[in-house]
Design a protein around this motif. Sequence first.
Motif, PDB file in Angstrom:
ATOM      1  N   ASN A 135       0.833  -1.197   0.000  1.00  0.00           N
ATOM      2  CA  ASN A 135       0.000   0.000   0.000  1.00  0.00           C
ATOM      3  C   ASN A 135       0.871   1.252   0.000  1.00  0.00           C
ATOM      4  N   ALA A 136       1.924   1.247   0.814  1.00  0.00           N
ATOM      5  CA  ALA A 136       2.831   2.390   0.887  1.00  0.00           C
ATOM      6  C   ALA A 136       3.578   2.585  -0.429  1.00  0.00           C
ATOM      7  N   PHE A 137       3.795   1.502  -1.157  1.00  0.00           N
ATOM      8  CA  PHE A 137       4.514   1.576  -2.424  1.00  0.00           C
ATOM      9  C   PHE A 137       3.797   2.499  -3.411  1.00  0.00           C
ATOM     10  N   VAL A 138       2.479   2.453  -3.425  1.00  0.00           N
ATOM     11  CA  VAL A 138       1.713   3.321  -4.326  1.00  0.00           C
ATOM     12  C   VAL A 138       1.955   4.784  -3.962  1.00  0.00           C
ATOM     13  N   HIS A 139       1.983   5.091  -2.668  1.00  0.00           N
ATOM     14  CA  HIS A 139       2.278   6.453  -2.224  1.00  0.00           C
ATOM     15  C   HIS A 139       3.682   6.860  -2.643  1.00  0.00           C
ATOM     16  N   ALA A 140       4.635   5.931  -2.522  1.00  0.00           N
ATOM     17  CA  ALA A 140       6.019   6.212  -2.909  1.00  0.00           C
ATOM     18  C   ALA A 140       6.115   6.522  -4.403  1.00  0.00           C
ATOM     19  N   LEU A 141       5.393   5.769  -5.208  1.00  0.00           N
ATOM     20  CA  LEU A 141       5.375   6.007  -6.649  1.00  0.00           C
ATOM     21  C   LEU A 141       4.882   7.413  -6.973  1.00  0.00           C
ATOM     22  N   HIS A 142       3.785   7.808  -6.348  1.00  0.00           N
ATOM     23  CA  HIS A 142       3.209   9.119  -6.636  1.00  0.00           C
ATOM     24  C   HIS A 142       4.100  10.246  -6.116  1.00  0.00           C
ATOM     25  N   LEU A 143       4.756  10.029  -4.981  1.00  0.00           N
ATOM     26  CA  LEU A 143       5.697  11.037  -4.494  1.00  0.00           C
ATOM     27  C   LEU A 143       6.851  11.188  -5.481  1.00  0.00           C
ATOM     28  N   ALA A 144       7.347  10.069  -5.998  1.00  0.00           N
ATOM     29  CA  ALA A 144       8.419  10.119  -6.985  1.00  0.00           C
ATOM     30  C   ALA A 144       7.987  10.889  -8.221  1.00  0.00           C
ATOM     31  N   ASP A 145       6.747  10.713  -8.618  1.00  0.00           N
ATOM     32  CA  ASP A 145       6.221  11.422  -9.780  1.00  0.00           C
ATOM     33  C   ASP A 145       6.158  12.918  -9.516  1.00  0.00           C
ATOM     34  N   VAL A 146       5.744  13.291  -8.300  1.00  0.00           N
ATOM     35  CA  VAL A 146       5.611  14.703  -7.935  1.00  0.00           C
ATOM     36  C   VAL A 146       6.968  15.398  -7.911  1.00  0.00           C
ATOM     37  N   VAL A 147       7.959  14.756  -7.308  1.00  0.00           N
ATOM     38  CA  VAL A 147       9.274  15.396  -7.157  1.00  0.00           C
ATOM     39  C   VAL A 147      10.224  15.056  -8.303  1.00  0.00           C
ATOM     40  N   GLN A 148       9.678  14.372  -9.329  1.00  0.00           N
ATOM     41  CA  GLN A 148      10.473  13.954 -10.485  1.00  0.00           C
ATOM     42  C   GLN A 148      11.689  13.147 -10.028  1.00  0.00           C
ATOM     43  N   GLY A 149      11.394  12.132  -9.238  1.00  0.00           N
ATOM     44  CA  GLY A 149      12.452  11.330  -8.651  1.00  0.00           C
ATOM     45  C   GLY A 149      12.404   9.876  -9.066  1.00  0.00           C
ATOM     46  N   GLU A 150      13.212   9.091  -8.416  1.00  0.00           N
ATOM     47  CA  GLU A 150      13.277   7.656  -8.659  1.00  0.00           C
ATOM     48  C   GLU A 150      13.185   6.918  -7.335  1.00  0.00           C
ATOM     49  N   LEU A 151      12.860   5.621  -7.406  1.00  0.00           N
ATOM     50  CA  LEU A 151      12.708   4.808  -6.210  1.00  0.00           C
ATOM     51  C   LEU A 151      13.879   3.847  -6.058  1.00  0.00           C
TER      52      LEU A 151
ATOM     53  N   PHE B 264      14.162  11.170   0.470  1.00  0.00           N
ATOM     54  CA  PHE B 264      12.965  10.829   1.243  1.00  0.00           C
ATOM     55  C   PHE B 264      12.974   9.336   1.541  1.00  0.00           C
ATOM     56  N   VAL B 265      12.285   8.968   2.637  1.00  0.00           N
ATOM     57  CA  VAL B 265      12.001   7.566   2.928  1.00  0.00           C
ATOM     58  C   VAL B 265      10.488   7.425   3.004  1.00  0.00           C
ATOM     59  N   VAL B 266       9.949   6.392   2.374  1.00  0.00           N
ATOM     60  CA  VAL B 266       8.510   6.102   2.464  1.00  0.00           C
ATOM     61  C   VAL B 266       8.350   4.706   3.033  1.00  0.00           C
ATOM     62  N   MET B 267       7.573   4.597   4.118  1.00  0.00           N
ATOM     63  CA  MET B 267       7.369   3.306   4.777  1.00  0.00           C
ATOM     64  C   MET B 267       5.911   3.124   5.133  1.00  0.00           C
ATOM     65  N   GLY B 268       5.497   1.882   5.209  1.00  0.00           N
ATOM     66  CA  GLY B 268       4.136   1.573   5.633  1.00  0.00           C
ATOM     67  C   GLY B 268       4.089   1.283   7.118  1.00  0.00           C
ATOM     68  N   THR B 269       2.927   1.512   7.714  1.00  0.00           N
ATOM     69  CA  THR B 269       2.717   1.171   9.115  1.00  0.00           C
ATOM     70  C   THR B 269       1.289   0.694   9.311  1.00  0.00           C
ATOM     71  N   ALA B 270       1.119  -0.275  10.196  1.00  0.00           N
ATOM     72  CA  ALA B 270      -0.229  -0.768  10.506  1.00  0.00           C
ATOM     73  C   ALA B 270      -0.841   0.151  11.545  1.00  0.00           C
ATOM     74  N   GLY B 271      -1.056   1.400  11.157  1.00  0.00           N
ATOM     75  CA  GLY B 271      -1.450   2.436  12.117  1.00  0.00           C
ATOM     76  C   GLY B 271      -2.884   2.386  12.578  1.00  0.00           C
ATOM     77  N   ALA B 272      -3.690   1.509  12.020  1.00  0.00           N
ATOM     78  CA  ALA B 272      -5.103   1.498  12.386  1.00  0.00           C
ATOM     79  C   ALA B 272      -5.320   1.126  13.843  1.00  0.00           C
ATOM     80  N   ASN B 273      -4.345   0.460  14.457  1.00  0.00           N
ATOM     81  CA  ASN B 273      -4.508   0.024  15.840  1.00  0.00           C
ATOM     82  C   ASN B 273      -3.999   1.037  16.842  1.00  0.00           C
ATOM     83  N   GLY B 274      -3.681   2.245  16.379  1.00  0.00           N
ATOM     84  CA  GLY B 274      -3.228   3.274  17.300  1.00  0.00           C
ATOM     85  C   GLY B 274      -1.804   3.704  16.992  1.00  0.00           C
ATOM     86  N   TRP B 275      -1.623   5.017  16.871  1.00  0.00           N
ATOM     87  CA  TRP B 275      -0.320   5.534  16.471  1.00  0.00           C
ATOM     88  C   TRP B 275       0.694   5.485  17.604  1.00  0.00           C
ATOM     89  N   GLU B 276       0.254   5.334  18.841  1.00  0.00           N
ATOM     90  CA  GLU B 276       1.199   5.328  19.946  1.00  0.00           C
ATOM     91  C   GLU B 276       2.188   4.172  19.793  1.00  0.00           C
TER      92      GLU B 276
END
Length: 279
Positions: free
Chosen positions: A16-32, A112-124
């Motif tokens: 899921n995070a990979f899709v966000h990373a792709l779009h960020l790369a597109d925005v900043v004209q970058g590579e992964l 930049f670093v892009v990572m996924g997290t299972a944050g639905a159970n609480g960010w703490e």
Amino acid sequence: MKKILFPTDFSDVATNAFVHALHLADVVQGELVLLHTFQLPVVDGQFTPLNYYTIYESLQLAEFDVFKEQIPMLHAIAEKEKLGHIKITHRLMDGDLVTTIQTVIKEENINFVVMGTAGANGWETFFIGTNTGSVISSVSVPVLSVPLVAPYKKIKTIGFTTKFREKDKNALQLICTIAKKTNAEVKCLYVKTNQSDVKQATIQEWETQFANEPVQFTILPLEDVQGTILDFVSQKSIDVLAMVTYKRNFFVELFNPSLTRKFSDYSEIPILALQSDEK
């Protein structure tokens, strides 16, 4: 060209995070740069039977096979998102996740670093003990953390919290640059408590400096900083929240489940943690 490091274990969270990373790369004209890490068991070589080395080689080969099988799937996702033009390179490394990330950041000049997290159970839990929390407190580049429950959507509003410190200006400028490339707006929040020492002249200086940027400043005179930020995110329909990581304890307090359970939607947005020299 900007470089974005994407550590992955090929889980649903990471994909899921990979899709966000792709779009960020597109925005900043970058590579992964895709990074997959693994750790081989540590044994005393002086007393290690020879067949243990065969096991080591088997484990390394197994990791390589998994890596080789998963990469085409990620490229297929890029094509589906119409981002097949994004350059993607790969790193497979043995070692501790945080250490290998630090190594790759230096070797590849990562922005930049892009990572996924299972944050639905609480960010703490996320900020106290998970891999992503450890990375945020250990690297020198911005880290975008993406909850599993946050599918990618076009960014319309970026939230940014500030204390109007001089070091925040570079972070806000970066956010404004990203916002302009995505036609988004930036909503900047300062929570003014009784202990606040920011002068009105400082605020006016910021408003003047960023007058030509897509940013709107909001100053709220309230004592509950964490609760005010959460309320601000909820009320302003923030798509990504950017914060300067002055103190990790602040993140722990901010994402305490006693607060976030009141704002269930909050754990569904990515957070961009921007590093500061001040700890």
